[in-house]
Write a protein that holds these residues in place. Structure first.
Motif: not given
Length: 168
Positions: A80-97
């Motif tokens: 267990a622990g914490v995580y960080q969203n690393q998903t980006k769209d084609r313009q390198r903007r974060p994508v909501d999980p």
């Protein structure tokens, strides 16, 4: 990372032994059953079958289910622990999980007791199954199988067999 979303990996001895990988998304634990557990080898692709969302409180559950809505059998908190969203769209903007999961690809960084580094869930075209893959980074280790090297709960210190024995 204060306020970061949590993750938990629970080892569950139901009809078949499997690892449940759960990520906090939208106030619930989005869940996938990973039969062979996470691999630290970026070449290895693990089958991940989506399961029902779980309440956040379930992240610390250990015990033996009997006829539960979550399935029977022993459960331990393997990591267990914490995580960080690393998903980006084609313009390198974060994508909501939640959007990333809906689209079928979710990349995230784990900071757990056993698991660290980047990972990705990717939906395959078949039957709604997914793959869990370790991203090539400094925490990748093709020679280490944590499912064998680290079988105990991070909370109780018990193995899945020892937890099952507590039901007797």
């Amino acid at each position: 990372m204060p306020g970061a979303p949590i993750f938990v990996v629970q080892l569950h001895d139901a009809r078949r032994l499997h690892y449940d990988v759960r990520l906090e998304v939208g106030g619930v634990l989005k869940s996938w059953a990973v039969p062979r557990g996470p691999s630290l080898d970026p070449v290895v692709k693990r089958l991940a079958v989506p399961t029902d969302d779980h309440d956040l409180e379930y992240a610390t559950y250990e015990g033996v289910h009997v006829g539960s809505r979550y399935g029977s059998g022993a459960v331990i908190v393997w990591d267990a622990g914490v995580y960080q969203n690393q998903t980006k769209d084609r313009q390198r903007r974060p994508v909501d999980p939640a959007d990333a999961i809906e689209r079928g690809h979710f990349r995230f960084g784990l900071q757990g007791v056993k698991l660290t580094g980047s990972w990705a869930f990717t939906r395959t075209g078949r039957d709604g199954d997914w793959l869990l893959v370790k991203v090539r980074d400094e925490s990748a280790d093709p020679l280490l199988d944590l499912t064998i090297a680290e079988p105990r709960s991070i909370l109780s210190g018990l193995t899945i067999e020892e937890m099952a024995a507590t039901a007797g």
